[in-house]
Write a protein that holds these residues in place. Structure first.
Motif, PDB file in Angstrom:
ATOM      1  N   VAL A 507       0.873  -1.168   0.000  1.00 58.12           N
ATOM      2  CA  VAL A 507       0.000   0.000   0.000  1.00 58.12           C
ATOM      3  C   VAL A 507       0.917   1.227   0.000  1.00 58.12           C
ATOM      4  CG1 VAL A 507      -1.696   1.315   1.327  1.00 58.12           C
ATOM      5  CG2 VAL A 507      -1.896  -1.172   1.179  1.00 58.12           C
ATOM      6  N   TYR A 508       0.784   2.073  -1.018  1.00 60.40           N
ATOM      7  CA  TYR A 508       1.777   3.141  -1.204  1.00 60.40           C
ATOM      8  C   TYR A 508       1.139   4.267  -2.007  1.00 60.40           C
ATOM      9  CZ  TYR A 508       6.712   4.690  -1.662  1.00 60.40           C
ATOM     10  OH  TYR A 508       7.910   5.360  -1.563  1.00 60.40           O
ATOM     11  N   ASP A 509       1.608   5.477  -1.815  1.00 63.77           N
ATOM     12  CA  ASP A 509       1.128   6.608  -2.610  1.00 63.77           C
ATOM     13  C   ASP A 509       1.884   6.625  -3.935  1.00 63.77           C
ATOM     14  OD1 ASP A 509       0.050   8.950  -3.583  1.00 63.77           O
ATOM     15  OD2 ASP A 509       1.412  10.240  -2.419  1.00 63.77           O
ATOM     16  N   SER A 510       1.296   5.969  -4.942  1.00 61.64           N
ATOM     17  CA  SER A 510       1.966   5.843  -6.246  1.00 61.64           C
ATOM     18  C   SER A 510       1.244   6.584  -7.358  1.00 61.64           C
ATOM     19  CB  SER A 510       2.078   4.352  -6.635  1.00 61.64           C
ATOM     20  OG  SER A 510       2.879   3.647  -5.734  1.00 61.64           O
ATOM     21  N   PHE A 511       0.277   7.395  -7.015  1.00 59.91           N
ATOM     22  CA  PHE A 511      -0.497   8.066  -8.065  1.00 59.91           C
ATOM     23  C   PHE A 511       0.411   8.946  -8.926  1.00 59.91           C
ATOM     24  CE2 PHE A 511      -3.040  11.720  -9.559  1.00 59.91           C
ATOM     25  CZ  PHE A 511      -3.930  11.025 -10.374  1.00 59.91           C
ATOM     26  N   GLY A 512       0.334   8.730 -10.238  1.00 59.78           N
ATOM     27  CA  GLY A 512       1.092   9.539 -11.183  1.00 59.78           C
ATOM     28  C   GLY A 512       2.559   9.198 -11.288  1.00 59.78           C
ATOM     29  N   VAL A 513       3.035   8.187 -10.566  1.00 61.21           N
ATOM     30  CA  VAL A 513       4.449   7.816 -10.597  1.00 61.21           C
ATOM     31  C   VAL A 513       4.689   6.844 -11.756  1.00 61.21           C
ATOM     32  CG1 VAL A 513       6.342   6.723  -9.341  1.00 61.21           C
ATOM     33  CG2 VAL A 513       4.677   8.147  -8.120  1.00 61.21           C
ATOM     34  N   GLU A 514       5.585   7.194 -12.670  1.00 65.47           N
ATOM     35  CA  GLU A 514       5.859   6.322 -13.815  1.00 65.47           C
ATOM     36  C   GLU A 514       6.751   5.154 -13.430  1.00 65.47           C
ATOM     37  OE1 GLU A 514       7.290   8.355 -17.244  1.00 65.47           O
ATOM     38  OE2 GLU A 514       5.625   9.789 -17.289  1.00 65.47           O
ATOM     39  N   LYS A 515       7.786   5.417 -12.662  1.00 64.63           N
ATOM     40  CA  LYS A 515       8.707   4.349 -12.253  1.00 64.63           C
ATOM     41  C   LYS A 515       9.227   4.666 -10.869  1.00 64.63           C
ATOM     42  CE  LYS A 515      12.842   1.800 -13.698  1.00 64.63           C
ATOM     43  NZ  LYS A 515      12.192   0.466 -13.572  1.00 64.63           N
ATOM     44  N   ASP A 516       9.078   3.685  -9.961  1.00 63.77           N
ATOM     45  CA  ASP A 516       9.496   3.932  -8.579  1.00 63.77           C
ATOM     46  C   ASP A 516      10.877   3.362  -8.314  1.00 63.77           C
ATOM     47  OD1 ASP A 516       9.098   4.845  -5.893  1.00 63.77           O
ATOM     48  OD2 ASP A 516       6.955   4.523  -6.196  1.00 63.77           O
ATOM     49  N   ALA A 517      11.310   3.427  -7.053  1.00 59.89           N
ATOM     50  CA  ALA A 517      12.694   3.128  -6.684  1.00 59.89           C
ATOM     51  C   ALA A 517      13.091   1.684  -6.995  1.00 59.89           C
ATOM     52  CB  ALA A 517      12.907   3.433  -5.211  1.00 59.89           C
ATOM     53  N   TYR A 518      12.206   0.734  -6.749  1.00 58.87           N
ATOM     54  CA  TYR A 518      12.546  -0.671  -7.007  1.00 58.87           C
ATOM     55  C   TYR A 518      11.265  -1.466  -7.170  1.00 58.87           C
ATOM     56  CZ  TYR A 518      11.988  -0.779  -1.882  1.00 58.87           C
ATOM     57  OH  TYR A 518      11.525  -0.624  -0.595  1.00 58.87           O
ATOM     58  N   ALA A 519      11.378  -2.622  -7.750  1.00 53.01           N
ATOM     59  CA  ALA A 519      10.223  -3.460  -8.069  1.00 53.01           C
ATOM     60  C   ALA A 519       9.538  -3.933  -6.788  1.00 53.01           C
ATOM     61  CB  ALA A 519      10.658  -4.665  -8.903  1.00 53.01           C
ATOM     62  N   GLY A 520       8.231  -3.674  -6.719  1.00 55.86           N
ATOM     63  CA  GLY A 520       7.443  -4.141  -5.580  1.00 55.86           C
ATOM     64  C   GLY A 520       7.118  -3.071  -4.573  1.00 55.86           C
ATOM     65  N   ILE A 521       7.771  -1.891  -4.687  1.00 56.31           N
ATOM     66  CA  ILE A 521       7.457  -0.824  -3.737  1.00 56.31           C
ATOM     67  C   ILE A 521       6.198  -0.074  -4.151  1.00 56.31           C
ATOM     68  CG2 ILE A 521       8.833   0.979  -4.862  1.00 56.31           C
ATOM     69  CD1 ILE A 521       9.563   1.987  -2.046  1.00 56.31           C
ATOM     70  N   GLU A 522       5.781  -0.205  -5.408  1.00 56.18           N
ATOM     71  CA  GLU A 522       4.629   0.530  -5.909  1.00 56.18           C
ATOM     72  C   GLU A 522       3.338   0.023  -5.244  1.00 56.18           C
ATOM     73  OE1 GLU A 522       7.390  -0.723  -9.330  1.00 56.18           O
ATOM     74  OE2 GLU A 522       6.343  -1.704  -7.672  1.00 56.18           O
ATOM     75  N   CYS A 523       2.330   0.877  -5.245  1.00 50.12           N
ATOM     76  CA  CYS A 523       1.036   0.430  -4.709  1.00 50.12           C
ATOM     77  C   CYS A 523       0.518  -0.711  -5.570  1.00 50.12           C
ATOM     78  CB  CYS A 523       0.031   1.581  -4.710  1.00 50.12           C
ATOM     79  SG  CYS A 523      -1.427   1.239  -3.710  1.00 50.12           S
ATOM     80  N   GLY A 524       0.163  -1.802  -4.914  1.00 49.65           N
ATOM     81  CA  GLY A 524      -0.256  -3.004  -5.624  1.00 49.65           C
ATOM     82  C   GLY A 524       0.891  -3.926  -5.951  1.00 49.65           C
ATOM     83  N   GLY A 525       2.106  -3.527  -5.654  1.00 47.07           N
ATOM     84  CA  GLY A 525       3.259  -4.382  -5.895  1.00 47.07           C
ATOM     85  C   GLY A 525       3.351  -5.503  -4.873  1.00 47.07           C
ATOM     86  N   ILE A 526       4.016  -6.593  -5.258  1.00 48.66           N
ATOM     87  CA  ILE A 526       4.344  -7.663  -4.308  1.00 48.66           C
ATOM     88  C   ILE A 526       5.741  -7.354  -3.797  1.00 48.66           C
ATOM     89  CG2 ILE A 526       4.719 -10.130  -3.989  1.00 48.66           C
ATOM     90  CD1 ILE A 526       2.739 -10.569  -6.328  1.00 48.66           C
ATOM     91  N   TYR A 527       5.822  -7.036  -2.529  1.00 50.29           N
ATOM     92  CA  TYR A 527       7.064  -6.511  -1.965  1.00 50.29           C
ATOM     93  C   TYR A 527       8.170  -7.569  -2.056  1.00 50.29           C
ATOM     94  CZ  TYR A 527       9.462  -2.944   0.722  1.00 50.29           C
ATOM     95  OH  TYR A 527      10.309  -1.932   1.113  1.00 50.29           O
ATOM     96  N   PRO A 528       9.413  -7.124  -2.224  1.00 47.60           N
ATOM     97  CA  PRO A 528      10.512  -8.094  -2.371  1.00 47.60           C
ATOM     98  C   PRO A 528      10.862  -8.783  -1.053  1.00 47.60           C
ATOM     99  CG  PRO A 528      11.371  -5.847  -2.352  1.00 47.60           C
ATOM    100  CD  PRO A 528       9.867  -5.729  -2.400  1.00 47.60           C
ATOM    101  N   ARG A 529      11.573  -9.882  -1.209  1.00 47.39           N
ATOM    102  CA  ARG A 529      12.200 -10.520  -0.045  1.00 47.39           C
ATOM    103  C   ARG A 529      13.521  -9.793   0.240  1.00 47.39           C
ATOM    104  NH1 ARG A 529      13.697 -16.075  -0.467  1.00 47.39           N
ATOM    105  NH2 ARG A 529      14.137 -15.775  -2.679  1.00 47.39           N
ATOM    106  N   TRP A 530      14.068 -10.009   1.434  1.00 40.52           N
ATOM    107  CA  TRP A 530      15.352  -9.415   1.813  1.00 40.52           C
ATOM    108  C   TRP A 530      16.345 -10.558   1.982  1.00 40.52           C
ATOM    109  CZ3 TRP A 530      17.561  -4.989   1.315  1.00 40.52           C
ATOM    110  CH2 TRP A 530      18.640  -4.588   2.105  1.00 40.52           C
ATOM    111  N   VAL A 531      17.232 -10.699   1.004  1.00 39.67           N
ATOM    112  CA  VAL A 531      18.181 -11.813   0.980  1.00 39.67           C
ATOM    113  C   VAL A 531      19.581 -11.254   0.767  1.00 39.67           C
ATOM    114  CG1 VAL A 531      18.846 -13.972  -0.146  1.00 39.67           C
ATOM    115  CG2 VAL A 531      16.411 -13.336   0.004  1.00 39.67           C
ATOM    116  N   ASN A 532      20.502 -11.628   1.678  1.00 38.02           N
ATOM    117  CA  ASN A 532      21.896 -11.184   1.580  1.00 38.02           C
ATOM    118  C   ASN A 532      21.992  -9.664   1.436  1.00 38.02           C
ATOM    119  OD1 ASN A 532      22.824 -13.861   1.716  1.00 38.02           O
ATOM    120  ND2 ASN A 532      22.628 -14.106  -0.511  1.00 38.02           N
ATOM    121  N   GLU A 533      21.204  -8.991   2.299  1.00 44.04           N
ATOM    122  CA  GLU A 533      21.260  -7.534   2.373  1.00 44.04           C
ATOM    123  C   GLU A 533      20.808  -6.842   1.087  1.00 44.04           C
ATOM    124  OE1 GLU A 533      22.010  -5.977   5.296  1.00 44.04           O
ATOM    125  OE2 GLU A 533      22.001  -8.044   6.071  1.00 44.04           O
ATOM    126  N   GLN A 534      19.947  -7.508   0.340  1.00 40.90           N
ATOM    127  CA  GLN A 534      19.427  -6.862  -0.863  1.00 40.90           C
ATOM    128  C   GLN A 534      18.013  -7.348  -1.164  1.00 40.90           C
ATOM    129  OE1 GLN A 534      21.780  -7.831  -4.303  1.00 40.90           O
ATOM    130  NE2 GLN A 534      21.803 -10.020  -3.876  1.00 40.90           N
TER     131      GLN A 534
END
Length: 632
Positions: A507-534
């Motif tokens: 859940v994120y304020d993504s209105f009007g955003v063409e491309k965000d910082a990383y995959a999954g941070i956008e509203c409706g994205g499936i958030y990433p896992r955290w593996v080996n500090e990334q």
């Protein structure tokens, strides 16, 4: 030791003799069998009278209390126990499409069990488990045994479809002159042009008809008083309805005064039959904010009903008011008529709200037919010559096709789902809950759009006035599921919905955003896992379906839980089968290799709770409902 006992007995007898009424003179003991010992002397008989008299009086008093209880309104506790046993009722006021009224539905010549069977099957397909069905007193006068037999056959068919029945005994709506025999044809394009009252005006005006009305009520209720297929008895539908404008000129001018004592008697007649089911009569005008301003009919209805029923054909705000006011009676609530599209009453959101409040929901009408209730009430004064653009009532056409498929989908979803937030409090959510609270709604702060203004009341859950607190999770756990959730965030805010407390849809304020910082941070994205500090395995939505900050948005998620073999070893990943954001598809068949970042647990299980992230910024949630499913 003996002497104190004798004194105690003497004192008891002396005191008791002062308060026990004399035993009637015809109370005699007949003991003459010599095998029982010597005959009783008059003195012994007198003593036995004094001793046994209180026992008999107590027995009579207990019997009287039991009779009184069976002939009086249920205590609140009994009514609540009935609701716990029965569960949430959802259904419709039912008349088969081939009947114009109650007489045509149940007279022998027109009793159409095949149509009833087919159409109740459609009700079952929606997830309905209850039907409200109107009876008519003339059917009893015509052929009581045949009528009861047809009712029994009707109940058998309904039960086969998992549909319980609320029978309506009397009704003050529409035509005041019912007649047995072949019923008239419908007036083209006119709402309920052939519905009849019970009792009719003749019976209301003739006191000699009271015994026949009593026999009907007692007879029907007695026959089915312990029948599990009958959910409740609706004693009288809209008893003070004067039927303006359709029949007001044909009604007795003092109809309301005539019906009021009969309404009281009808409750008494039904209780005389000692039913195991509750009695009710639904209030139907307004929202009843002030108990001091109830009219005499409403006072009887609300004071005599074991469970409280009501009608509401208005918008959601009106429905909420009615429920809030009627909760003061601390009894189960049944909305036995609602949904008139042309009047602003729709399944969505009314049905969902009713379920969230645990209020039984029975809309008027199932199949378009001879009742012609697809036409509005104003069809009595306004000319219609074709099907209205908006159906007033009913769900299906006669061939079983839905009037609106979207409505049918919604009804099924609500009927089969569990609301995990009731709109009133945080019951069902695990402690600790931090600063989470229940409010009427939220709006963007005009001075600072990164803040939500919280409006006092009920309906939504908010992560505190400050907008940062603990995560909140359900007590219940789920495996495969369909989840619907609605949320609202201000500018630059952030939250998340975690399925099983492990797999986040962002859940994120993504209105009007063409491309965000990383995959999954956008509203409706499936958030990433955290593996080996990334970050790893983040999934961006297919499209940006976000609305502006401050507007309500929705997710509809179909989720398959991870699979495990008997030893507990995972053999298949969890999967987002489908995710819709504001109705648009953003994910499909996405495997999840493990819990996403910031999940509550790092392991995986067959079941887990729903978790709402509360520590990343202001957020409000509402209409959270879950349907348990089984996926391959």
């Amino acid at each position: 030791m003996k002497k104190p006992l004798v004194l105690l007995k003497s004192r008891w007898r002396a005191n008791h003799e002062k308060i026990v009424p004399p035993v009637p003179s015809d109370f005699e003991f007949q003991v003459s069998d010599s095998r029982l010992g010597p005959p009783l002397t008059p003195r012994m008989i007198c003593r036995l009278k004094r001793l046994l008299g209180p026992v008999l009086m107590l027995a009579l008093w207990s019997a009287s209390l039991a009779a009184q209880e069976s002939n009086s309104r249920w205590p609140e506790e009994k009514a609540q126990a009935w609701q716990q046993k029965t569960g949430w009722l959802a259904g419709c006021d039912f008349l088969p499409s081939t009947a114009i009224n109650q007489l045509e539905m149940f007279q022998a010549d027109s009793f159409d069990l095949a149509t009833i069977d087919r159409e109740l099957g459609w009700a079952q397909s929606l997830g309905f488990n209850c039907a409200r069905v109107y009876l008519q007193d003339l059917l009893w006068q015509q052929d009581s045994e045949g009528f009861l037999n047809r009712l029994d056959r009707f109940l058998t068919v309904a039960d086969r479809h998992g549909v319980g029945v609320i029978f309506v005994l009397f009704d003050s709506c529409w035509d005041p002159f019912p007649k047995l025999g072949k019923q008239r044809a419908p007036r083209p394009h006119v709402h309920n042009s052939g519905w009849v009252q019970s009792p009719g005006a003749r019976e209301l005006l003739d006191p000699s008809k009271r015994p026949a009305l009593r026999d009907y009520a007692v007879g029907v209720v007695s026959r089915f008083r312990d029948d599990r297929r009958v959910r409740a008895w609706d004693i009288w539908n809209e008893p003070d309805n004067m039927n303006r404008p359709a029949y007001v000129d044909q009604e007795p001018t003092n109809k309301v005064e005539l019906v009021l004592p009969l309404l009281k008697q009808a409750f008494a007649w039904a209780r005389e039959a000692k039913p195991s089911q509750p009695l009710t009569s639904g209030v139907w005008i307004g929202t009843w904010p002030d108990p001091e301003k109830l009219n005499p009919t409403e006072q009887v209805q609300l004071s005599q009903s074991d469970v409280i029923s009501f009608h509401n054909y208005n918008d959601l705000a009106s429905l909420k008011e009615a429920i809030a006011h009627l909760k003061r009676y601390h009894r189960p609530l049944l909305c036995t008529e609602y949904m008139s599209r042309g009047n602003g009453s729709f399944f969505d959101p009314s049905l969902g709200y009713l379920k969230s409040q645990g209020v039984a929901a029975l809309n008027w009408g199932l199949v378009e037919g001879k009742s012609q209730t697809i036409y509005p009430w104003d069809s009595w004064t306004k000319h219609y010559d074709s099907e209205p653009a908006i159906w007033f009532h009913d769900i299906f056409r006669r061939d079983g096709s839905p009037y609106r498929m979207q409505e049918v989908t919604y009804i099924k979803d609500i009927a089969q789902s569990v609301f995990v937030f009731n709109g009133e409090d945080l019951a069902g959510w695990s402690e600790p809950r931090g600063d989470w609270l229940v409010a009427d709604g939220v709006t963007l702060d005009s001075a600072n759009p990164e803040v939500l203004v919280v409006n006092p009341g009920q309906g939504v859950m908010v992560n505190g006035i400050k907008g940062r607190t603990l995560d909140l999770r359900t007590e219940a756990e789920f495996g495969d599921m369909e989840l619907h959730v609605e949320f609202c965030i201000p500018k630059h805010s952030n939250s998340g919905v975690y399925l099983q407390g492990r797999y986040e849809v962002q859940v994120y304020d993504s209105f009007g955003v063409e491309k965000d910082a990383y995959a999954g941070i956008e509203c409706g994205g499936i958030y990433p896992r955290w593996v080996n500090e990334q970050n790893l395995d983040g999934h961006s939505p297919r499209i940006n379906a976000s609305k502006p900050a401050g507007q309500w948005q929705s997710f509809d998620i179909e989720f398959r839980a991870p699979r495990f073999d008997p030893s507990g070893k995972k053999v298949a990943n969890a999967r987002m089968v489908r995710v819709l954001h504001n109705g648009q598809l953003v994910h499909e068949q996405v495997d999840l290799n493990g819990p996403t970042r910031s999940s509550h647990w790092s392991d995986e299980k067959p079941q887990g709770p729903i978790l709402l992230q509360g520590d990343h910024g202001p957020v409000a949630y509402r209409n959270l409902r879950v349907k348990r499913i089984t996926l391959d």
